[in-house]
Each structure stands twice: as C-alpha cells, then as structure tokens.
Scaffold this motif. Structure first.
Motif, PDB file in Angstrom:
ATOM      1  N   LYS A 115     -22.212  21.129   0.352  1.00  0.00           N
ATOM      2  CA  LYS A 115     -22.695  22.173   1.262  1.00  0.00           C
ATOM      3  C   LYS A 115     -24.225  22.171   1.324  1.00  0.00           C
ATOM      4  O   LYS A 115     -24.820  22.263   2.401  1.00  0.00           O
ATOM      5  CB  LYS A 115     -22.168  23.528   0.795  1.00  0.00           C
ATOM      6  CG  LYS A 115     -22.534  24.698   1.657  1.00  0.00           C
ATOM      7  CD  LYS A 115     -21.886  25.965   1.093  1.00  0.00           C
ATOM      8  CE  LYS A 115     -22.256  27.193   1.914  1.00  0.00           C
ATOM      9  NZ  LYS A 115     -21.621  28.421   1.348  1.00  0.00           N
ATOM     10  N   TRP A 118     -25.389  19.084   3.340  1.00  0.00           N
ATOM     11  CA  TRP A 118     -25.261  19.230   4.792  1.00  0.00           C
ATOM     12  C   TRP A 118     -26.451  19.995   5.349  1.00  0.00           C
ATOM     13  O   TRP A 118     -27.034  19.620   6.363  1.00  0.00           O
ATOM     14  CB  TRP A 118     -23.980  19.981   5.155  1.00  0.00           C
ATOM     15  CG  TRP A 118     -22.682  19.256   4.923  1.00  0.00           C
ATOM     16  CD1 TRP A 118     -21.504  19.790   4.497  1.00  0.00           C
ATOM     17  CD2 TRP A 118     -22.401  17.865   5.128  1.00  0.00           C
ATOM     18  NE1 TRP A 118     -20.537  18.840   4.406  1.00  0.00           N
ATOM     19  CE2 TRP A 118     -21.057  17.646   4.805  1.00  0.00           C
ATOM     20  CE3 TRP A 118     -23.174  16.782   5.552  1.00  0.00           C
ATOM     21  CZ2 TRP A 118     -20.463  16.396   4.883  1.00  0.00           C
ATOM     22  CZ3 TRP A 118     -22.566  15.534   5.636  1.00  0.00           C
ATOM     23  CH2 TRP A 118     -21.240  15.350   5.306  1.00  0.00           C
ATOM     24  N   GLN A 157     -14.518  25.129   3.804  1.00  0.00           N
ATOM     25  CA  GLN A 157     -15.041  23.764   3.753  1.00  0.00           C
ATOM     26  C   GLN A 157     -14.981  23.112   5.130  1.00  0.00           C
ATOM     27  O   GLN A 157     -15.932  22.449   5.565  1.00  0.00           O
ATOM     28  CB  GLN A 157     -14.242  22.936   2.747  1.00  0.00           C
ATOM     29  CG  GLN A 157     -14.377  23.419   1.315  1.00  0.00           C
ATOM     30  CD  GLN A 157     -13.688  22.483   0.335  1.00  0.00           C
ATOM     31  OE1 GLN A 157     -13.570  21.286   0.565  1.00  0.00           O
ATOM     32  NE2 GLN A 157     -13.215  23.043  -0.780  1.00  0.00           N
ATOM     33  N   GLU A 160     -17.708  24.622   7.283  1.00  0.00           N
ATOM     34  CA  GLU A 160     -19.051  24.161   6.920  1.00  0.00           C
ATOM     35  C   GLU A 160     -19.327  22.773   7.494  1.00  0.00           C
ATOM     36  O   GLU A 160     -20.419  22.498   8.007  1.00  0.00           O
ATOM     37  CB  GLU A 160     -19.195  24.136   5.399  1.00  0.00           C
ATOM     38  CG  GLU A 160     -20.609  23.943   4.901  1.00  0.00           C
ATOM     39  CD  GLU A 160     -21.496  25.161   5.149  1.00  0.00           C
ATOM     40  OE1 GLU A 160     -22.706  24.957   5.380  1.00  0.00           O
ATOM     41  OE2 GLU A 160     -20.973  26.285   5.130  1.00  0.00           O
TER      42      GLU A 160
END
Length: 428
Positions: A115, A118, A157, A160
């Motif tokens: 995360k 990203w 997830q 995201e």
C-alpha cells in the motif's frame, strides 16, 4: 520485439534455468525481467553469458528472498535512472523514434508495505503525458473475478490497487493464454489461482503500440507463469465495409441509398435481386464517403492552421465570416470523430455527447486485440497460424455446418403454417 517478465522464484534450480533458456531460444526477447532471483552477482553474470544477452542490471536479494534482474540486447537503448528493492525504472529508446518509460515492478507480498509502495509510486510519477508501461508481479488483483480460491481477496486491497491504476491513468492489457498467472500449492485439496502478473499501460503507450499483445506461458518450474509482451506491429488487413453512424447526419445520405437501391435492372430470383441492391447501395456509399468525408483529425489540424492565420491577420467582415465558418466545420468534424469511435467501441449504454473520444479509441484498441485470432486448432489437434489458412478453415467449417446432405421435403410442414401475407397484399 518481445519483453518477458517472470517471477522465477530463484535461479538455483537447474530446471528454472533450463526453462528460461528454452523461452529465450524460442521467443528471442529483447528484454527479460526476472523477479525473486535469490541470486548473487556471479550467478547473474553466468546467466547473462548462457542466454547471450549484451547488458545486465541486477539488484541483490535481501537474505534468502528478493532480487531483481534485467537483461537486454542492444536492439533497445535502455537508460535505468531509478531503482530500489522492488522497482526498476528505465527510459527505453527502440531506435526507431519511439521513446517510453518502463516500470519493472515486484510488489511486496505484505499488503501494508504494498500500500505504501503504490502511494509512493503515484506521488513520484513525473511521467504523466508520456508513454508509460508497468510490468511485473503486482501481488494484487483488480476484481474478485481474477481469483479462484477458498477465500475472497480483501475488498480494501482490491480497492487500493484499483485506485493506484486510476490515479496513474493506466489500463490493464488483455492477457491471452490463460486467465491466471499464479497457482498455489494444494490446500485442503484445492488450488488457489490468481492473476497477479500483468502489464499496465497509459493511453499514450497504448496509442504508440496499438497491436501490442500480452500472453501467459505455462507455469512449469515456478508457481508463476512467465508473461510475454509482444509489441511487434501486425500486417495491415483489408477493411470490411461498415455503415458509419455519422453518415446519417449528412443531407445527401438518404439520396445516396436510394440511388444505389434503384440502380440498374435486376434479373433472377427475389433474393438475388435484394442481394444485388444491397451491393449497389454499398458501392454507392463507399464512393460517396470517399469523395465527401475526409480524415477528421487531419482535417481538424488543417482547419486550425487556417483559423490561426486568419485570427492573426486584419479582421475584415469577410474574414470574420470565414472564421465563423471554420469554427462550425471543426465542431462538425469533432462530432464526426466522436461518433466514429463511439460506434467502433460498441458500448451500447453510451450515447453520443460524452466528449470522450480518447476513451473510445483506447477501448477499441483493447477490443481489437482481444478479438484477434492469432491461431486456430484444427480437427487433428495441430495449430494453424497463417491468416489465409485460418480464414479458409472457418469458411469450410460453416459451409459444412449449413449444408444439408439429403433432400428434405418441407412442403408438408409449410402447409400447416397459416399465411399472414395474402396474394392480394403482395399485388397491392
């Protein structure tokens, strides 16, 4: 010209090296990106010599895991200007005037770190507006349909990862050769499958390589499938006739159809007559379209140049009228181009007026690649790859399918069907 990306799960096993050697011998890729090499510099150099690559860049593993390796030949000029444990960023020049940025990705299996990665990639992405590609193992899926397993992927997830794709204006390249790229070990008699290896590109890259295709090879020595990105141009094919939606907006369209329909004396059966009339209409529309409509984008650029010259000159009454006329013509061409791509994209829920020709264009390119038949399996199990051979096989298949081998008397059946159209109605 091909790029191979593969999470090989270590280069220590001889089977892994043999598989890689076999792939390179068959595909002859210009670039190979290896993930989780778990190998030091000496092993990487031996691999480079065995695979006959001219250049190599590698990142050392952390302990017994990780490690990235990039191998390439001089067919590409590659400038690597950023790297870390899970990301190699390079500017690629194909020596034919096409320059683009490639992000070779291996995302952390831990969602928390993934995360953060990203968000860091998005914040540091300074290449917006330039052709850009992301390829590798993303350890994430874009929808629940990309996983089959005992448990669903966490929706947070998925959200995201989708947000990362949207924020960087990327599209997922269609994968051929299989739906999934990773397979788990059997657990309770069940194997989890996911599509976590992929290639993402922005619109500029997709427009640069409209015929690029992504293929998944079988997973043999690793639990990941190697993915092969082929960016070679395919041969231009003969276009089939299609009625363009924007023709209807022209005042002459109806008269052209009538001219084709009434053209010449038709002899023979009624069906043959209708078929001939349809062919006449098609020929008339093709000639009319070629004479009446010009390439919208080229014409718009031409009109913009004329408009700029007029606006920079002394604005007389006559020139002001010319400026207004040019503006109206540009507006018409914009609508024409929008309808053209809107029809090709085949989105039934989207009507004219969305003003999103770029979206139409990108979706059309994706659909073309998805629908293209690269090879076809024959009855004897062999693969046909030649286009003419494939077309002939399809024609023979449907010809046999719709051909009867026996004479059937359908008169008795037809006599039991009540007539809705009488002879008087036909004569009238």
């Amino acid at each position: 010209m091909s790029v191979i990306s593969w999470n090989c799960r270590g280069l220590a096993a001889s089977a892994t090296v043999s598989e890689l050697h076999s792939m390179c011998k068959q595909i002859k890729p210009a670039i190979v990106f290896l993930i989780e090499t778990r190998a030091r510099e000496g092993t990487i150099k031996k691999l480079k010599r065995r695979l006959h690559f001219e250049n190599v860049f590698h990142i050392e593993p952390q302990g017994l895991s990780g490690g990235l390796c990039l191998l390439w030949n001089e067919i590409y000029n590659i400038d690597i200007y950023f790297w870390c444990d899970n990301h190699i960023k390079a500017r690629i020049d194909d020596r034919k005037g096409k320059i683009w940025t490639c992000n070779f990705i291996y995302e952390n299996p831990c969602f928390g770190r993934r995360k953060e990665q990203w968000r860091a990639v998005t914040e540091n992405n300074c290449n917006e507006g330039e052709p850009q590609l992301f390829i590798g193992d993303f350890n994430d899926i874009l929808s629940q349909e990309e996983k089959i397993g005992l448990h669903l992927k966490s929706q947070s997830q998925v959200k995201e990862f989708r947000q990362f794709v949207d924020m960087n204006c990327l599209m997922d390249l269609d994968l051929k050769g299989g739906r999934f790229t990773w397979f788990s070990n059997p657990r309770n008699g069940f194997i989890t499958r996911e599509k976590i290896d992929r290639a993402l590109a922005n619109w500029e890259w997709r427009a640069l390589y409209q015929h690029a295709s992504l293929t998944a090879l079988p997973a043999i020595s690793s639990d990941h499938c190697p993915i092969v990105l082929n960016i070679n141009q395919v041969q231009r094919r003969e276009k089939s006739f299609k009625f363009e939606a924007f023709w209807v907006d022209h005042d002459e369209c109806e008269n052209v159809v009538r001219k084709g329909w009434d053209k010449g004396n038709i002899h023979g059966c009624d069906w043959k007559g209708i078929t001939r009339k349809m062919e006449n209409c098609k020929e008339e529309r093709k000639k009319w379209s070629k004479k009446t409509f010009k390439h919208a984008v080229k014409e718009i650029h031409k009109l913009k140049d004329e408009l700029k010259k007029l606006q920079d000159s002394n604005l007389t009454q006559e020139k002001q009228e010319m400026i207004q006329s040019i503006k109206e013509n540009i507006t018409v061409l914009w609508k024409q181009e929008e309808k053209y791509w809107g029809q090709k994209v085949r989105l039934k829920w989207l009507k004219w007026g969305d003003k999103n020709t770029t979206f139409f264009h990108a979706t059309t390119i994706q659909r073309r690649e998805r629908n293209r038949i690269d090879k076809l399996k024959n009855e004897d199990g062999s693969w046909m790859k030649d286009r003419k051979e494939i077309m002939k096989h399809i024609e023979e298949h449907f010809e046999a399918l719709f051909t009867s081998n026996s004479n059937r008397n359908v008169a008795a059946t037809l006599n039991k069907i009540q007539a809705k159209v009488t002879e008087d109605m036909n004569r009238g």
